[in-house]
Design a protein around this motif. Structure first.
Motif, PDB file in Angstrom:
ATOM      1  N   MET A   1       0.845  -1.190   0.000  1.00 39.10           N
ATOM      2  CA  MET A   1       0.000   0.000   0.000  1.00 39.10           C
ATOM      3  C   MET A   1       0.885   1.246   0.000  1.00 39.10           C
ATOM      4  SD  MET A   1      -3.129   0.589   2.622  1.00 39.10           S
ATOM      5  CE  MET A   1      -4.689   1.079   1.930  1.00 39.10           C
TER       6      MET A   1
ATOM      7  N   TYR B   1      -3.899   5.927   3.826  1.00 38.06           N
ATOM      8  CA  TYR B   1      -4.742   4.732   3.837  1.00 38.06           C
ATOM      9  C   TYR B   1      -6.043   4.967   3.072  1.00 38.06           C
ATOM     10  CZ  TYR B   1      -6.681   0.363   5.600  1.00 38.06           C
ATOM     11  OH  TYR B   1      -7.195  -0.904   5.697  1.00 38.06           O
TER      12      TYR B   1
ATOM     13  N   ASN C   1      -6.222   4.115  -0.700  1.00 35.84           N
ATOM     14  CA  ASN C   1      -6.381   2.716  -1.102  1.00 35.84           C
ATOM     15  C   ASN C   1      -5.667   2.415  -2.426  1.00 35.84           C
ATOM     16  OD1 ASN C   1      -7.336   0.156  -0.428  1.00 35.84           O
ATOM     17  ND2 ASN C   1      -9.111   0.372  -1.771  1.00 35.84           N
TER      18      ASN C   1
ATOM     19  N   LYS D   1      -2.102  -4.657   2.456  1.00 36.42           N
ATOM     20  CA  LYS D   1      -2.642  -3.438   3.065  1.00 36.42           C
ATOM     21  C   LYS D   1      -2.133  -3.336   4.501  1.00 36.42           C
ATOM     22  CE  LYS D   1      -6.881  -2.148   2.327  1.00 36.42           C
ATOM     23  NZ  LYS D   1      -8.367  -2.070   2.232  1.00 36.42           N
ATOM     24  N   TRP D   2      -2.256  -2.139   5.072  1.00 38.39           N
ATOM     25  CA  TRP D   2      -1.982  -1.970   6.496  1.00 38.39           C
ATOM     26  C   TRP D   2      -3.297  -2.204   7.243  1.00 38.39           C
ATOM     27  CZ3 TRP D   2       2.381  -2.391   4.731  1.00 38.39           C
ATOM     28  CH2 TRP D   2       2.995  -1.501   3.852  1.00 38.39           C
ATOM     29  N   GLY D   3      -3.240  -2.303   8.537  1.00 36.30           N
ATOM     30  CA  GLY D   3      -4.462  -2.464   9.305  1.00 36.30           C
ATOM     31  C   GLY D   3      -4.498  -3.758  10.095  1.00 36.30           C
TER      32      GLY D   3
ATOM     33  N   GLU E   1       4.650   1.569   8.343  1.00 40.02           N
ATOM     34  CA  GLU E   1       3.760   1.493   7.187  1.00 40.02           C
ATOM     35  C   GLU E   1       4.130   2.534   6.131  1.00 40.02           C
ATOM     36  OE1 GLU E   1       1.017   0.078  10.589  1.00 40.02           O
ATOM     37  OE2 GLU E   1       2.719   1.418  10.328  1.00 40.02           O
ATOM     38  N   TYR E   2       4.441   3.734   6.578  1.00 44.23           N
ATOM     39  CA  TYR E   2       4.688   4.837   5.651  1.00 44.23           C
ATOM     40  C   TYR E   2       6.157   5.239   5.591  1.00 44.23           C
ATOM     41  CZ  TYR E   2      -0.357   5.049   5.979  1.00 44.23           C
ATOM     42  OH  TYR E   2      -1.687   4.719   5.947  1.00 44.23           O
TER      43      TYR E   2
ATOM     44  N   LYS F   1      -6.518  13.259   5.543  1.00 43.01           N
ATOM     45  CA  LYS F   1      -5.225  12.591   5.581  1.00 43.01           C
ATOM     46  C   LYS F   1      -4.406  12.973   6.814  1.00 43.01           C
ATOM     47  CE  LYS F   1      -4.931  12.176   0.541  1.00 43.01           C
ATOM     48  NZ  LYS F   1      -4.126  12.447  -0.668  1.00 43.01           N
TER      49      LYS F   1
ATOM     50  N   ASN G   1     -13.106   5.317   7.516  1.00 48.16           N
ATOM     51  CA  ASN G   1     -11.835   4.671   7.207  1.00 48.16           C
ATOM     52  C   ASN G   1     -11.809   3.343   7.957  1.00 48.16           C
ATOM     53  OD1 ASN G   1      -9.213   3.891   6.757  1.00 48.16           O
ATOM     54  ND2 ASN G   1      -8.292   5.837   7.330  1.00 48.16           N
TER      55      ASN G   1
ATOM     56  N   GLY H   1     -10.599   0.484   7.536  1.00 47.23           N
ATOM     57  CA  GLY H   1      -9.345  -0.243   7.719  1.00 47.23           C
ATOM     58  C   GLY H   1      -8.632   0.164   8.991  1.00 47.23           C
ATOM     59  N   SER H   2      -8.880   1.393   9.455  1.00 50.29           N
ATOM     60  CA  SER H   2      -8.302   1.880  10.709  1.00 50.29           C
ATOM     61  C   SER H   2      -9.333   1.909  11.830  1.00 50.29           C
ATOM     62  CB  SER H   2      -7.720   3.287  10.498  1.00 50.29           C
ATOM     63  OG  SER H   2      -6.652   3.259   9.577  1.00 50.29           O
TER      64      SER H   2
END
Length: 747
Positions: A208, A212, A215, A278-280, A461-462, A628, A664, A666-667
Motif C-alpha cells: 500500500m 490509507y 487505497n 494493506k496496512w491495518g 507502514e509509511y 489525511k 476509514n 481499515g483503521s
C-alpha cells in the motif's frame, strides 16, 4: 572598597559560569561547574583497561570526531590524562571529574563507564576548540527501561541500518531495542524448524502507498526480506557491547497472516492465506489448538536461543475475535475451560504461552490488550492505547512500560502535516514528547515502582527507507532520552530546544537526516472576545516571521508578525520564517468562520489521548478536518459518542449546522450511527430540533449539513452517536469503533 568590588565581581562571574547549561542530552542529574578547563590535544593520554570495549570505543569515537589518534600515547606525567575507571562500590551509574590536568570517568560497572564515555564525547562535540570546562558530574538514570522500537515487518531494514539505529540509542543512553520481527505483512526472522516462514512469509505481492484512505498500491513485489540466525546473533552482540538489550517481538495470537500464509493449518479456517498488502488489522489469527501451541513453542525455543533478554514480547494486540466466534474448536475450548467469552480465550492463549516462556527462565511482555480477560500471572504490560493499561498493571503488581500513542508514537507527524512526509496520522511534536511523565498521577509511590520506564515506537507502514527512519526519530529520540533519564523539565522546554539545536551539528557531522520541524512556524488558534486569533511562534527570533492573509506566499517583505492575528472572516493565513536570505517551509492554514468560532464548548465525553490535540476547543477553532491528517485537525473518540454543548454567549439566530465525520474502516474508523441537534436558552433544558440516522449520514459520506429552520437560542447541543462495536466482516470486528469529528459550525 576596590577590593570588595573585585571580590563581588569575581562572585558574579563565578555564579554566571556555574549557571551555564552544558549542551548534554540527556542532561545529568547533578552538574557542578568549576573554574578552569581541560585542553584536549594530540598529547592527551587515555588510561584504562585497553582490552575493554569501552576503552576501544572511546578511542575510535574520538578519532571519528576530531581526528585525534591517542592509541599510542604513554603517560609521561600526571598532566593531560583521561582516566577510565570502574569502581564497583560506587553509588552512582557514573561520575566525571574534569580539572585542568586530567579527566576521570568512573563507572560503577562497564555500562556506567560507557554512559560516562558518551557524556564526555558529547562534551567534546559541543565544546569549542576541544576546551572542556572543569566540572563534576554525578549521574544515574531514573528508569530501568529506556526503549526504542523498530517495525521491520511493514518495511525491512538491513543489518547495517539496524546497527546504526542501535548506535543512535547508545548515543542518548537508551538501553532497550524492541525489534518487531513478525506481523501480517512479513515474517523477518529465520526459524530453522519452519523454513516456509521465510520462504513464503517474508515477501508480499505489493504494498500500500500514500494515505490509507487513498487505497492505492505500488504493484511491486516486496521481499523476500528476513534476517538469518547468524545475522540476528551479530546484531544482538553489537547491541550487548553497547549495553543495549534487544527484546524480540513474535506477534500472537493476532497479526499472524504472514505466518498463516506459510502454515495455513494453524488458522481456524482452511482457506489459503498470503501476507497482507494493506496496512491495518485482519480477522485471520492463530487458532488456539494444540498444533498451534506446538508451533509457537518451537518458534520460541529458537527465539530464546538467539536473544538473551529477560523479556520476550509476544504482541497480543488488536486480535479480532471473529474467527474464534465461528470456530467450533474455539467454542468448545471456551466451554471446557469455563471461560467467559472470546476475551477469556485470549487470556487463556496468553497464559499458556507465558507458562511455556516461564519454563525457559524468561518472562513475557505484551501490548496492553493482554489485559483482556485477565492478565497472565507474571506478565508485564506495554501500555500503548493510553496510560490506563499501565495503571491497571501496576495496581495489580505487574510491571509496565509506558508507551502511550499520544506521546510515544514516532510514526505520527512532528510538524505541520502539510510540510512533512506522509505519516500514519496523529500529531506528536518535540515539545509534546518532552512533556511526558511516565509515572501516572493515579499511582502512589509504592505502585509507581512497577513502572519500568518509557519507550517510543516506530511503526513503518509509511516509512520506505532508512533516511525516513532517521527523520522520524530525530530529534524526538532526544526528548525521549531525557524523559527516560528522569531530568526532563517541561517548564524549561526552551532550554532543551536550545540544546537540541546544538546537537543538530552532531547529526550533521554524522550525515543523519533529521527533521527540522522546530524551525518552521507553529500556529495555534486561541479564543478572543468575539471570535478567534491565530498565534504564530518559532524556535527562532519572532521578528523573523512574515505572514499573509490573502493566500499569497509570504516573502521577506510581507507583514511582520508581532501579535496574534485576529481571524474574523473565512481566510487563508500563510507564514514563513526569514533570516539571512533563508526561508523556512511555508505553513498554510485555512479558516472557515461560523457563529460557533471561538465560543465556549463543553464535551460530555473526552476524546482519546492519541487524538485530542487542542481538546474540545478544536471543534470551534475554525479549521475543517483534513482526511489525511487525523491528529491535528480531528478529535477521535473510541467507543464514545460526541456530545458537545456550545454556549453562544447570547441568544443567536441560525438556520444551518454542519460537521464532518470520517469513514476509514481499515483503521477502525466508522461514520456516525446518528446525529441530533438540540437548543436551549438556559443550558439545562434542551429541545431537539433535528435528527438524522445512519442512512442519511452514509449518503452524505459523513459531510453533514443540516437545515434546522430559523432558530434563536443561547446554547446548542450536538450529539453524534458512535457506531459502537465493529460488526463481523470489518477490520477490528468486536472492538470499539472510532468516531472522528472536526469543526462544528453554525450559520
Amino acid at each position: 572598597m576596590l577590593r570588595i568590588l573585585l571580590v563581588f565581581s569575581f562572585l558574579l562571574s563565578s555564579l554566571s559560569y556555574s549557571q551555564t547549561k552544558l549542551n548534554l542530552i540527556p542532561y545529568p542529574q547533578k552538574v557542578e561547574l568549576q573554574k578552569g578547563e581541560f585542553a584536549l590535544n594530540n598529547q592527551t593520554v587515555v588510561k584504562g583497561d585497553e582490552k575493554s570495549f569501552e576503552y576501544q570505543f572511546f578511542l575510535k569515537s574520538l578519532n571519528k570526531i576530531n581526528g585525534l589518534d591517542l592509541s599510542k600515547n604513554d603517560i609521561k606525567s600526571g598532566v593531560n590524562v583521561i582516566f577510565l575507571n570502574i569502581k564497583k562500590d560506587s553509588t552512582k551509574d557514573y561520575e566525571i571529574q574534569i580539572t585542568t590536568d586530567f579527566i576521570s570517568i568512573t563507572g560503577k560497572d562497564n555500562e556506567g563507564l560507557f554512559h560516562g564515555v558518551q557524556t564526555l564525547l558529547q562534551l567534546i562535540q559541543t565544546s569549542k576548540a576541544s576546551k572542556l570546562p572543569s566540572l563534576k558530574i554525578e549521574d544515574e538514570a531514573k528508569f530501568a527501561w529506556r526503549g526504542m522500537h523498530l517495525d521491520v515487518s511493514r518495511h525491512f531494514f538491513t543489518v547495517y541500518e539496524v546497527k546504526q539505529y542501535i548506535d543512535y540509542l547508545a548515543m542518548y543512553k537508551l538501553n532497550t531495542f524492541h525489534w518487531h520481527l513478525t506481523d501480517d505483512q512479513g515474517w523477518r526472522i529465520e526459524i530453522k524448524k519452519y523454513p516456509k516462514l521465510t520462504q513464503i512469509g517474508s515477501k508480499r505481492k505489493k504494498s500500500m502507498i500514500g494515505a490509507y484512505v487513498d487505497n492505492t498500491f505500488d504493484g511491486k513485489p516486496y521481499g523476500p526480506y528476513f534476517y538469518t540466525q547468524e545475522e540476528i546473533k551479530d546484531v544482538v552482540k553489537y547491541a550487548q557491547e553497547r549495553h543495549i538489550t534487544v527484546v524480540p517481538e513474535i506477534e500472537m495470537p493476532g497479526h499472524a497472516l504472514a505466518a498463516l500464509s506459510a502454515y495455513p493449518e494453524l488458522a481456524c479456517t482452511k482457506e489459503p492465506f498470503e501476507p497482507a498488502t494493506k496496512w491495518g488489522v485482519f480477522d485471520d489469527v492463530f487458532c488456539p489448538k494444540d498444533e498451534t501451541f506446538t508451533f509457537l513453542e518451537n518458534v520460541l525455543d529458537e527465539v530464546i536461543q538467539l536473544f538473551p533478554s529477560q523479556y520476550i514480547h509476544i504482541g497480543g494486540d488488536e486480535c479480532p475475535k471473529t474467527r474464534w466466534k465461528d470456530c467450533a474448536h474455539c467454542q468448545d475450548l471456551i466451554k471446557k475451560n469455563n471461560l467467559k467469552d472470546e476475551h477469556g480465550l485470549q487470556s487463556y492463549f496468553i497464559q499458556r504461552i507465558e507458562k511455556y516462556v516461564n519454563s525457559k527462565g524468561r518472562k513475557i511482555i505484551g501490548w496492553d490488550e493482554i489485559l483482556e480477560g485477565g492478565l497472565a500471572p507474571n506478565a508485564a504490560v506495554m501500555s500503548w492505547t493510553g496510560i490506563k493499561g499501565g495503571i491497571e498493571a501496576a495496581k495489580t503488581n505487574h510491571f509496565a512500560v509506558m508507551t502511550p500513542g499520544a506521546y510515544c508514537y514516532f510514526d505520527h507527524y512532528q510538524g505541520d502535516p502539510q510540510t512533512e512526509p506522509n505519516a500514519f496520522g496523529g500529531f506528536t511534536p518535540l515539545d509534546k514528547v518532552y512533556s511526558y511523565n511516565p509515572i501516572p498521577s493515579e499511582l502512589n509511590e509504592e505502585k509507581s515502582k512497577y513502572i519500568l520506564g518509557v519507550q517510543a515506537n516506530l511503526w513503518t507502514e509509511y516509512i520506505l527507507d532508512f533516511k525516513q527512519v532517521q527523520y522520524m526519530i530525530f530529534p524526538r529520540l532526544m526528548a525521549l532520552s531525557e524523559v527516560g533519564w528522569g531530568t526532563s523539565d517541561p517548564d524549561h522546554y526552551k532550554d532543551f530546544e536550545n540544546r537540541v539545536v546544538e546537537h543538530f551539528k552532531i547529526l550533521d557531522q554524522m550525515k543523519i537526516n533529521y527533521a527540522k520541524s522546530i524551525y518552521n512556524i507553529n500556529g495555534k488558534v486561541i479564543p478572543r472576545v468575539g471570535g478567534i486569533s491565530y498565534r504564530l511562534s518559532t524556535s527562532q527570533k519572532p521578528e523573523g516571521i512574515r505572514f499573509t492573509t490573502d493566500g499569497s506566499v509570504p516573502t521577506a517583505n510581507s507583514q511582520t508578525y508581532d501579535v496574534a492575528i485576529p481571524v474574523s472572516n473565512t481566510m487563508t493565513i500563510k507564514s514563513a520564517y526569514f533570516e539571512d536570505g533563508l526561508k523556512s517551509a511555508v505553513s498554510t492554514q485555512d479558516f472557515t468562520i461560523s457563529k460557533t468560532s471561538g465560543k465556549n464548548v463543553i464535551l460530555e465525553h473526552q476524546p482519546s489521548e492519541n487524538y485530542s490535540f487542542g481538546g474540545a476547543f478544536m471543534l470551534v477553532d475554525g479549521i475543517l478536518g483534513n482526511v489525511k491528517q487525523l491528529g491535528k485537525t480531528w478529535l477521535g473518540f473510541q467507543g464514545k459518542d460526541v456530545v458537545a454543548t456550545i454556549d453562544f454567549g447570547e441568544k443567536t439566530n441560525f438556520s444551518e449546522v454542519y460537521f464532518n465525520t470520517l469513514d476509514n474502516k481499515g483503521s477502525w474508523i466508522h461514520l456516525a450511527k446518528s446525529a441530533k441537534v438540540s437548543v436551549s436558552d438556559d443550558g439545562k433544558i434542551f429541545k431537539t430540533i433535528k435528527e438524522i440516522g445512519k442512512q442519511e449520514i452514509y449518503s452524505a459520506k459523513g459531510k453533514i449539513h443540516l437545515k434546522v429552520g430559523n432558530q434563536n437560542s443561547k446554547f446548542i447541543k450536538i450529539t453524534i452517536e458512535n457506531a459502537g462495536v465493529i460488526s463481523a466482516g470489518n477490520p477490528g470486528a468486536d472492538s470499539k469503533a472510532w468516531l472522528f469529528v472536526d469543526e462544528i459550525g453554525v450559520n
